[in-house]
Design a protein around this motif. Structure first.
Motif, short mmCIF file in Angstrom:
data_model
loop_
_atom_site.label_atom_id
_atom_site.label_comp_id
_atom_site.label_asym_id
_atom_site.label_seq_id
_atom_site.Cartn_x
_atom_site.Cartn_y
_atom_site.Cartn_z
N ALA A 1 0.83 -1.20 0.00
CA ALA A 1 0.00 0.00 0.00
C ALA A 1 0.86 1.25 0.00
CB ALA A 1 -0.94 0.00 1.21
N LEU A 2 1.98 1.20 0.71
CA LEU A 2 2.89 2.35 0.74
C LEU A 2 3.46 2.60 -0.65
CD1 LEU A 2 4.37 4.49 2.39
CD2 LEU A 2 6.13 2.80 2.90
N ASN A 3 3.81 1.54 -1.35
CA ASN A 3 4.33 1.67 -2.71
C ASN A 3 3.28 2.29 -3.63
OD1 ASN A 3 6.25 1.07 -4.91
ND2 ASN A 3 4.69 -0.39 -5.54
N LEU A 4 2.02 1.88 -3.46
CA LEU A 4 0.94 2.45 -4.29
C LEU A 4 0.76 3.94 -4.01
CD1 LEU A 4 -1.73 -0.40 -4.11
CD2 LEU A 4 -0.28 0.21 -6.04
N LEU A 5 0.94 4.34 -2.75
CA LEU A 5 0.84 5.76 -2.43
C LEU A 5 1.92 6.56 -3.14
CD1 LEU A 5 -0.03 5.86 1.39
CD2 LEU A 5 -1.37 6.82 -0.47
N PHE A 6 3.14 6.03 -3.18
CA PHE A 6 4.22 6.76 -3.85
C PHE A 6 4.04 6.77 -5.37
CE2 PHE A 6 6.42 6.84 0.20
CZ PHE A 6 7.07 8.06 0.13
N LEU A 7 3.37 5.75 -5.91
CA LEU A 7 3.03 5.79 -7.33
C LEU A 7 2.01 6.90 -7.60
CD1 LEU A 7 2.78 1.99 -8.23
CD2 LEU A 7 4.54 3.61 -8.94
N GLN A 8 1.06 7.06 -6.69
CA GLN A 8 0.10 8.16 -6.82
C GLN A 8 0.83 9.50 -6.74
OE1 GLN A 8 -3.35 7.81 -4.16
NE2 GLN A 8 -2.95 5.62 -4.02
N LEU A 9 1.74 9.61 -5.78
CA LEU A 9 2.48 10.86 -5.62
C LEU A 9 3.29 11.19 -6.87
CD1 LEU A 9 3.65 10.33 -1.93
CD2 LEU A 9 2.13 12.15 -2.75
N GLU A 10 3.82 10.17 -7.51
CA GLU A 10 4.58 10.38 -8.75
C GLU A 10 3.70 11.01 -9.83
OE1 GLU A 10 6.36 7.45 -12.14
OE2 GLU A 10 7.09 7.10 -10.09
#
Length: 697
Positions: A524-533
């Motif tokens: 889930a943390l990785n998905l958040l950083f993909l959103q941030l990108e």
């Protein structure tokens, strides 16, 4: 004792060793050596080797749940649970097979390691792709026989009941009480004799097990096929694809829930395999029967093949079947990406885009509360339908991204994206379809402040990927092609994007003690950083297009991007987008605010000299500094005091130029990009040495 690998051959001993004593001894040795002791073997693993099929199934079900929790997943991985579960894919019991496929899927999808070791092991050592093909073939050979036998059993039971109810025609009038007594007696006798009633129950259970095993095998195949090219090739065999197509076309029109579930999973597997796959394209083009072609074409329109209604509309199908429709539409476009097929699938895409995630979440949140008084089956159905709508939306967004990509192939690289799209002869296909309006509503919906992340966890975990990742990724692409005004006024769009980025950054960097989806799940943390990108890229696009200064940038906005760029988990792309955004802001306030220029210059210089980041990030920082100091206004106040000339010279000679030389043969795109930047930087440094006496050699 655990079943982990032994590092040396064990000594033979005549005596019997107490397992508990040995485990305690190992743990004590580990403590003395300063290393962690091996995790205790979970009970669920011992069930996998039971002689009881129900125990084996229960063990797999337990692993399916435990795999979702990082600490338990670690223990399961240590004891090679994935290998043990993979072996049960060949179990003689269909219920065990289905449960094993579900367990293995969760073990693979929740593995947080970067090396894909689990997937590699089950693919190469357990031959999981071949096992899936064999299992599906066996299940599909059983399905029609069991289904037909069940139909006959139901008919026999109905006839028996009818004979009992009409017995009064040959006798005097029988009271209702006497009829009921006679019927119950007949049923009891049938049960005692193991007659049609128990046969029907047994066949129903067996057919359900076959359907669930098919569904779980297709779900597992999607995971394996996506992560392993070798497995994708095996799953793309024409004979197996024929089985998949049969499931899609025949089971999708069934009245049985589990049959439909299997059909949906099969359709989504077909869509996944079809991307850049000549074997699947060939099968879809020439391997389908006329009946299968009719069924697929009907579903792509959002209409059941058996429908006879004059006014056919996707609104008549269930959210579960909508997933099937979008998946088959994706298969069509993947196999033949052309304007004709895009025109055929845009209506079902538009319909799927009507499911707004924020509204879906808000509708379901009360049902997830412990205070909800509705029956469990009602709550489960509502959550399931919302999940299906979100998965359909996610697939529709991915499919639209594919269409946008092949439409934009006609763009000229030297033109601005927005100008190129306006001049594209295929652009009308998208512009006239209404799809941009629907995507805009989805984007605006997701940019809203979302509810508490903990409450949304149950719903979000039901989707294999984050809906936001797909939507924001597509939004970033569309913002380059379309006017920002298509989403709303510049400042409204800017504030919405920055606020969404701020909220997700705070969630991603929350304290470990905070109960959030980010701190509980690495995935889930990785998905958040993909959103941030994607949000950072959208921010840069808005600032580049805001030539009139309509977006009101606040001081804290810059802070968001600088903190994001310095985050250890930020990708190189996120850093580049953040640098670009900050540079645009600095350019706008260059003539009015030395404070803004100072902050932007310090940040870009920090990225430039950061040895831990990539050459592409450092090159973008150099680009930004050249833009910020393309005149002499701040030479004495910032350029010289910050030592920017020395930094730029050093990075050019020590980092950029060597990379240009190395990438000439290995990476043409990087070679051309960095080559242009290096030439510009050489001229910039010469210009500064000519007009700024303090930096003359």
């Amino acid at each position: 004792m655990g079943s982990g690998k032994r590092h040396q051959k064990p000594n033979r001993a005549k005596g019997v060793i107490d397992p508990e004593a040995l485990r305690a001894h190992m743990q004590q040795q580990a403590v003395e050596a300063g290393v962690a002791a091996p995790p205790v073997v979970p009970v669920c693993l011992t069930k996998l080797v039971s002689t009881s099929a129900s125990d084996r199934e229960e063990g797999c079900v337990d692993i399916t749940q435990f795999a979702l929790q990082p600490s338990h997943h670690t223990a399961l991985k240590y004891h090679k649970a994935h290998r043990k579960v993979a072996q049960l894919l060949r179990d003689e019991n269909v219920h065990v097979r289905g449960a094993a496929a579900a367990a293995l899927r969760n073990l693979l999808t929740n593995d947080t390691s970067d090396d894909d070791a689990l997937l590699e092991e089950v693919v190469t050592q357990d031959l999981v792709a071949q096992t899936i093909v064999t299992s599906v073939t066996e299940l599909m050979s059983q399905y029609p026989r069991v289904s037909e036998a069940l139909g006959q059993a139901k008919l026999a039971a109905a006839n028996a009941a009818h004979d009992i109810s009409t017995a009064d025609e040959e006798h005097d009038v029988v009271t209702q009480e006497e009829q009921l007594t006679t019927l119950l007696t007949g049923i009891e006798q049938a049960l005692e004799e193991n007659d049609v009633v128990t046969q029907e129950e047994q066949l129903t259970t067996l057919l359900t097990g076959i359907e669930q095993a098919l569904e779980e095998n297709f779900e597992l195949a999607s995971v394996v096929g996506e992560g392993s090219p070798e497995s994708a090739d095996i799953l793309s065999d024409a004979a197996f694809l024929s089985q998949v197509a049969t499931v899609v076309c025949e089971l999708s029109v069934s009245t049985r829930e589990h049959s439909v579930n299997a059909a949906v999973a099969a359709a989504e597997l077909l869509s996944l395999l079809s991307a850049d796959n000549d074997a699947v394209a060939s099968f879809i083009g020439s391997g389908l029967s006329s009946e299968q072609l009719h069924a697929l074409n009907s579903w792509i329109q959002g209409v059941p093949p058996t429908s006879t209604a004059e006014n056919k509309s996707p609104s008549a199908i269930s959210p579960r079947l909508l997933r099937l429709c979008v998946a088959l539409a994706g298969t069509l476009v993947n196999c033949a990406p052309n304007e004709q097929n895009a025109t055929r699938v845009l209506p079902i895409i538009n319909y799927a885009l009507t499911a707004l995630p924020f509204k879906e979440w808000c509708r379901v949140l009360p049902l997830l509360s412990e205070d909800c008084n509705l029956a469990d089956e009602v709550r489960t159905l509502a959550v399931s339908q919302s999940t299906d709508r979100l998965r359909s939306l996610q697939a529709a967004v991915d499919l639209l991204g594919t269409i946008v990509s092949f439409v934009c192939e006609a763009h000229h690289d030297e033109e601005d994206d927005e100008v190129a799209f306006m001049q594209n002869p295929h652009a009308a296909l998208l512009s006239n379809s209404g799809v941009f309006s629907n995507v805009g509503e989805v984007i605006k919906d997701l940019l809203q402040p979302f509810p508490d992340a903990t409450c949304m966890r149950a719903l979000r975990e039901a989707t294999p990927k984050s809906v936001e990742v797909g939507v924001f990724g597509l939004a970033s692409t569309l913002l380059m092609m379309l006017p920002v005004a298509s989403l709303g006024p510049f400042n409204v769009v800017w504030r919405a994007i920055v606020s969404a980025l701020q909220r997700r950054y705070e969630l991603a960097t929350a304290d470990a003690e905070s109960l959030t989806i980010a701190t509980e799940s690495p995935a889930a943390l990785n998905l958040l950083f993909l959103q941030l990108e994607s949000l950072a890229e959208m921010s840069w696009t808005v600032q580049r297009k805001d030539t009139s200064g309509a977006s009101e940038v606040q001081p804290q906005d810059l802070d968001v991007f600088t903190r994001l760029a310095w985050s250890p988990k930020a990708s190189a792309e996120t850093k580049i987008f953040s640098v670009g955004t900050v540079s645009c802001v600095g350019m706008r306030y260059r003539s009015t605010s030395i404070e803004a220029m100072t902050a932007c210059s310090r940040f870009c210089n920090g990225m430039l000299v950061d040895e831990a980041t990539t050459v592409d990030v450092r090159a973008e920082a150099a680009n930004s500094l050249m833009d910020l100091f393309d005149n002499e206004a701040y030479d004495e106040t910032l350029y010289v005091p910050l030592g920017l000339h020395a930094s730029l010279t050093d990075v050019l000679n020590r980092v950029i130029l060597p990379t240009v030389k190395e990438s000439k043969r290995s990476n043409r795109a990087q070679y051309e990009k960095l080559g242009e930047i290096s030439e510009n930087l050489k001229r910039f440094l010469q210009y500064k040495e000519l007009h700024c006496p303090q930096v003359k050699r």
